[in-house]
Design a protein around this motif. Structure first.
Motif, PDB file in Angstrom:
ATOM      1  N   PHE A  87       2.031   4.992  -3.794  1.00 14.26           N
ATOM      2  CA  PHE A  87       3.272   5.791  -4.328  1.00 14.26           C
ATOM      3  C   PHE A  87       4.240   5.268  -5.209  1.00 14.26           C
ATOM      4  O   PHE A  87       4.554   5.557  -6.020  1.00 14.26           O
ATOM      5  CB  PHE A  87       3.817   6.436  -2.942  1.00 14.26           C
ATOM      6  N   LEU A  88       4.645   4.024  -4.501  1.00 15.71           N
ATOM      7  CA  LEU A  88       5.609   3.300  -5.399  1.00 15.71           C
ATOM      8  C   LEU A  88       5.366   2.574  -6.708  1.00 15.71           C
ATOM      9  O   LEU A  88       5.856   2.844  -7.702  1.00 15.71           O
ATOM     10  CB  LEU A  88       6.065   2.053  -4.649  1.00 15.71           C
ATOM     11  N   ALA A  89       4.033   2.246  -6.699  1.00 20.87           N
ATOM     12  CA  ALA A  89       3.372   1.824  -7.767  1.00 20.87           C
ATOM     13  C   ALA A  89       3.178   2.854  -8.930  1.00 20.87           C
ATOM     14  O   ALA A  89       3.671   2.794 -10.224  1.00 20.87           O
ATOM     15  CB  ALA A  89       2.179   1.039  -7.642  1.00 20.87           C
ATOM     16  N   ALA A  90       2.815   4.141  -8.467  1.00 22.34           N
ATOM     17  CA  ALA A  90       2.523   5.147  -9.475  1.00 22.34           C
ATOM     18  C   ALA A  90       3.948   5.526  -9.977  1.00 22.34           C
ATOM     19  O   ALA A  90       3.857   6.240 -11.206  1.00 22.34           O
ATOM     20  CB  ALA A  90       1.787   6.418  -8.635  1.00 22.34           C
ATOM     21  N   LYS A  91       4.766   5.692  -9.316  1.00 21.61           N
ATOM     22  CA  LYS A  91       6.106   6.429  -9.588  1.00 21.61           C
ATOM     23  C   LYS A  91       7.151   5.404 -10.499  1.00 21.61           C
ATOM     24  O   LYS A  91       7.854   5.886 -11.376  1.00 21.61           O
ATOM     25  CB  LYS A  91       7.040   6.612  -8.592  1.00 21.61           C
ATOM     26  N   TYR A  92       6.979   3.989 -10.110  1.00 22.16           N
ATOM     27  CA  TYR A  92       7.708   3.288 -11.074  1.00 22.16           C
ATOM     28  C   TYR A  92       7.074   2.221 -11.925  1.00 22.16           C
ATOM     29  O   TYR A  92       7.584   1.485 -12.685  1.00 22.16           O
ATOM     30  CB  TYR A  92       8.329   2.283 -10.030  1.00 22.16           C
ATOM     31  N   ILE A  93       5.845   2.254 -12.253  1.00 21.15           N
ATOM     32  CA  ILE A  93       4.966   1.669 -12.942  1.00 21.15           C
ATOM     33  C   ILE A  93       3.937   2.238 -13.938  1.00 21.15           C
ATOM     34  O   ILE A  93       3.396   3.407 -13.287  1.00 21.15           O
ATOM     35  CB  ILE A  93       3.977   0.233 -12.367  1.00 21.15           C
ATOM     36  N   THR A  94       3.894   2.144 -15.246  1.00 25.53           N
ATOM     37  CA  THR A  94       3.461   3.162 -16.022  1.00 25.53           C
ATOM     38  C   THR A  94       1.920   2.913 -16.107  1.00 25.53           C
ATOM     39  O   THR A  94       1.351   1.994 -16.248  1.00 25.53           O
ATOM     40  CB  THR A  94       3.691   2.957 -17.655  1.00 25.53           C
ATOM     41  N   GLY A  95       1.168   4.097 -16.018  1.00 28.55           N
ATOM     42  CA  GLY A  95      -0.193   3.985 -16.318  1.00 28.55           C
ATOM     43  C   GLY A  95      -1.208   3.064 -15.308  1.00 28.55           C
ATOM     44  O   GLY A  95      -0.861   2.964 -13.995  1.00 28.55           O
ATOM     45  N   ASP A  96      -2.306   2.699 -15.754  1.00 26.60           N
ATOM     46  CA  ASP A  96      -3.197   1.761 -15.006  1.00 26.60           C
ATOM     47  C   ASP A  96      -2.424   0.567 -14.518  1.00 26.60           C
ATOM     48  O   ASP A  96      -3.056  -0.245 -13.651  1.00 26.60           O
ATOM     49  CB  ASP A  96      -4.620   1.619 -15.779  1.00 26.60           C
ATOM     50  N   LEU A  97      -1.498   0.144 -15.181  1.00 25.89           N
ATOM     51  CA  LEU A  97      -0.789  -1.166 -14.576  1.00 25.89           C
ATOM     52  C   LEU A  97      -0.349  -0.950 -13.031  1.00 25.89           C
ATOM     53  O   LEU A  97      -0.130  -1.883 -12.376  1.00 25.89           O
ATOM     54  CB  LEU A  97       0.425  -1.396 -15.715  1.00 25.89           C
ATOM     55  N   GLY A  98      -0.014   0.317 -12.830  1.00 26.80           N
ATOM     56  CA  GLY A  98       0.391   0.621 -11.430  1.00 26.80           C
ATOM     57  C   GLY A  98      -0.824   0.151 -10.542  1.00 26.80           C
ATOM     58  O   GLY A  98      -0.586  -0.469  -9.406  1.00 26.80           O
ATOM     59  N   LEU A  99      -1.983   0.865 -10.744  1.00 29.75           N
ATOM     60  CA  LEU A  99      -3.214   0.404  -9.793  1.00 29.75           C
ATOM     61  C   LEU A  99      -3.352  -1.173  -9.946  1.00 29.75           C
ATOM     62  O   LEU A  99      -3.732  -1.814  -8.753  1.00 29.75           O
ATOM     63  CB  LEU A  99      -4.386   1.009 -10.453  1.00 29.75           C
ATOM     64  N   LEU A 100      -3.106  -1.882 -10.938  1.00 29.97           N
ATOM     65  CA  LEU A 100      -3.378  -3.223 -11.198  1.00 29.97           C
ATOM     66  C   LEU A 100      -2.176  -3.711 -10.224  1.00 29.97           C
ATOM     67  O   LEU A 100      -2.727  -4.797  -9.423  1.00 29.97           O
ATOM     68  CB  LEU A 100      -3.104  -3.726 -12.521  1.00 29.97           C
ATOM     69  N   ALA A 101      -1.078  -3.720 -10.062  1.00 30.41           N
ATOM     70  CA  ALA A 101      -0.211  -3.923  -9.530  1.00 30.41           C
ATOM     71  C   ALA A 101      -0.379  -3.943  -7.965  1.00 30.41           C
ATOM     72  O   ALA A 101      -0.048  -4.761  -6.986  1.00 30.41           O
ATOM     73  CB  ALA A 101       1.179  -3.408  -9.615  1.00 30.41           C
ATOM     74  N   VAL A 102      -0.917  -2.748  -7.577  1.00 31.34           N
ATOM     75  CA  VAL A 102      -1.240  -2.525  -5.968  1.00 31.34           C
ATOM     76  C   VAL A 102      -2.350  -3.641  -5.603  1.00 31.34           C
ATOM     77  O   VAL A 102      -2.288  -4.050  -4.670  1.00 31.34           O
ATOM     78  CB  VAL A 102      -1.952  -1.015  -6.161  1.00 31.34           C
ATOM     79  N   ASN A 103      -3.387  -3.630  -6.557  1.00 38.03           N
ATOM     80  CA  ASN A 103      -4.491  -4.752  -6.330  1.00 38.03           C
ATOM     81  C   ASN A 103      -3.885  -6.265  -6.252  1.00 38.03           C
ATOM     82  O   ASN A 103      -4.551  -6.852  -5.379  1.00 38.03           O
ATOM     83  CB  ASN A 103      -5.522  -4.690  -7.239  1.00 38.03           C
ATOM     84  N   VAL A 104      -2.926  -6.677  -7.168  1.00 37.87           N
ATOM     85  CA  VAL A 104      -2.400  -7.974  -7.147  1.00 37.87           C
ATOM     86  C   VAL A 104      -1.817  -8.205  -5.901  1.00 37.87           C
ATOM     87  O   VAL A 104      -1.517  -9.098  -5.387  1.00 37.87           O
ATOM     88  CB  VAL A 104      -1.709  -8.071  -8.395  1.00 37.87           C
ATOM     89  N   PHE A 105      -0.647  -7.077  -5.329  1.00 38.76           N
ATOM     90  CA  PHE A 105      -0.027  -7.278  -4.317  1.00 38.76           C
ATOM     91  C   PHE A 105      -0.801  -7.642  -3.116  1.00 38.76           C
ATOM     92  O   PHE A 105      -0.703  -8.419  -2.330  1.00 38.76           O
ATOM     93  CB  PHE A 105       0.862  -6.091  -4.076  1.00 38.76           C
ATOM     94  N   CYS A 106      -1.887  -6.603  -3.120  1.00 38.41           N
ATOM     95  CA  CYS A 106      -2.958  -6.813  -1.659  1.00 38.41           C
ATOM     96  C   CYS A 106      -3.705  -8.088  -1.779  1.00 38.41           C
ATOM     97  O   CYS A 106      -3.825  -8.769  -0.918  1.00 38.41           O
ATOM     98  CB  CYS A 106      -3.939  -5.772  -1.882  1.00 38.41           C
TER      99      CYS A 106
END
Length: 360
Positions: A87-106
């Protein structure tokens, strides 16, 4: 598969060429840091990897919808930690970069927690080599939520061994937010020798488990039962992975008295009960091999504990080196067999990332 083999060879190379002089230690420190970053990149920058990839994409897509609130996301995805992260990644990061941010964080949390556990042992290079074939390459890349929960559990074990049960419980609660099965490991505090009001802690845990069941699990429990039990799903390769767990369990029981001399009190107590549980796992395979296979993932740390402590039983360096080599070759063989013969290896080969779609 060559990429995985190259990465698997690195810890053993570090072990062979490790030097005790000042320059050798400095070089080793920087090289090990680079190796850590490599593993984080491997996990964090994966793209269309693992059989559950589309499920994670769907979760993120739902979180990206403009009319969806946090309460909707938590209702859809009962693993609230992972849902909130999406939810945080989708709301504050644009496009597919949000999914990438989730993967990198994990990926960063996953690798950091595993290495923290491995560094608890003098033979930390061997410990990492044991974790690489299945825990890091297969689970870490293919099953993100449970991988994160397992790694946090391993981090919690460091506190458990040191008698810091409250820190262990705190880490375990965080792990359960990413994969609810982690909460089943809370009663392990009963095997800790630390001085604490265990009865009070047990009561609190029971209440917490009831609350977690009602709030987070109850709606999805029927689905889990239908998926794992009613349909009698078979997890191919489960028997091989159970056998690989049974080997260190038998080794521990055979050299039980010797292990007691080289292990911490809490470490020995937990390993003893874990090994007893591992020996009983085949009894439940006929009910649901998939359920047993998933639960057995939490026993992977036993391999690290037993094999790394077994080296401490040898009195000569030659014996230690020989056992290290045998263990390394054994897990290397498992890596090759899994990627060569598994019916699901297509989901890991070739390795794909956001920038280059086909590597090795």
């Amino acid at each position: 598969m060559y990429l995985y083999l190259i990465i698997y060879a690195l810890p053993f190379m570090f072990f062979i060429f490790e030097r005790d002089d000042t320059y050798g230690k400095i070089a080793h420190k920087y090289l090990w840091t680079l190796f850590t970053l490599l593993l984080m990149i491997l996990i964090g920058f994966k793209y269309r990897m693992g059989p559950d990839w589309h499920s994670y994409v769907d979760m993120y897509a739902r979180a990206s919808e403009s009319d969806v609130g946090i309460q909707d996301i938590l209702y859809i995805n009962r693993d609230v930690g992972f849902a909130f992260l999406n939810f945080l990644a989708a709301k504050y990061i644009t496009g597919d970069l949000g999914l990438l941010a989730v993967n990198v964080f994990c990926g960063v949390i996953f690798i950091s927690a595993i290495l923290k556990f491995c560094n608890y042992y003098k033979m930390n290079k061997l410990a990492v080599s044991i974790c690489l074939p299945y825990l890091i390459f297969v689970i870490g890349i293919g099953y993100q939520r449970q991988a994160l929960a397992i790694s946090l559990f391993m981090l919690g074990l460091v506190f458990f061994f040191e008698g810091k049960i409250y820190k262990y419980l705190f880490i375990l609660i965080i792990a359960a937010l990413f994969h609810k099965t982690a909460i089943l490991l809370a009663p392990l505090i009963l095997f800790n020798e630390a001085k604490a009001n265990k009865l009070l802690i047990t009561l609190v845990l029971l209440l917490a488990m009831i609350g977690i069941y009602e709030v987070l699990i109850s709606n999805s429990m029927d689905l889990m039962v239908r998926s794992y039990i009613d349909r009698e799903r078979e997890s191919r390769g489960a028997w091989i992975r159970i056998i690989i767990l049974i080997v260190p369990a038998i080794l521990f029981f055979v050299f039980n008295k010797n292990y007691k001399k080289v292990m911490e009190v809490n470490e020995f107590s937990l390993t003893k009960w874990f090994c007893a549980a591992i020996v009983c796992l085949p009894l439940f395979m006929s009910i649901s091999s998939t359920a047993v296979d998933r639960v057995s993932l939490y026993f992977i740390p036993v391999q690290v504990i037993v094999f790394c402590r077994f080296i401490d039983l040898f009195s000569t360096n030659a014996s230690r080196y020989l056992f290290t080599l045998i263990t390394y070759l054994g897990f290397g063989a498992f890596l090759i067999v899994w990627f060569s013969l598994s019916n699901y290896s297509w989901a890991w080969i070739p390795y794909r990332t956001y920038e280059m779609f086909y590597i090795f």
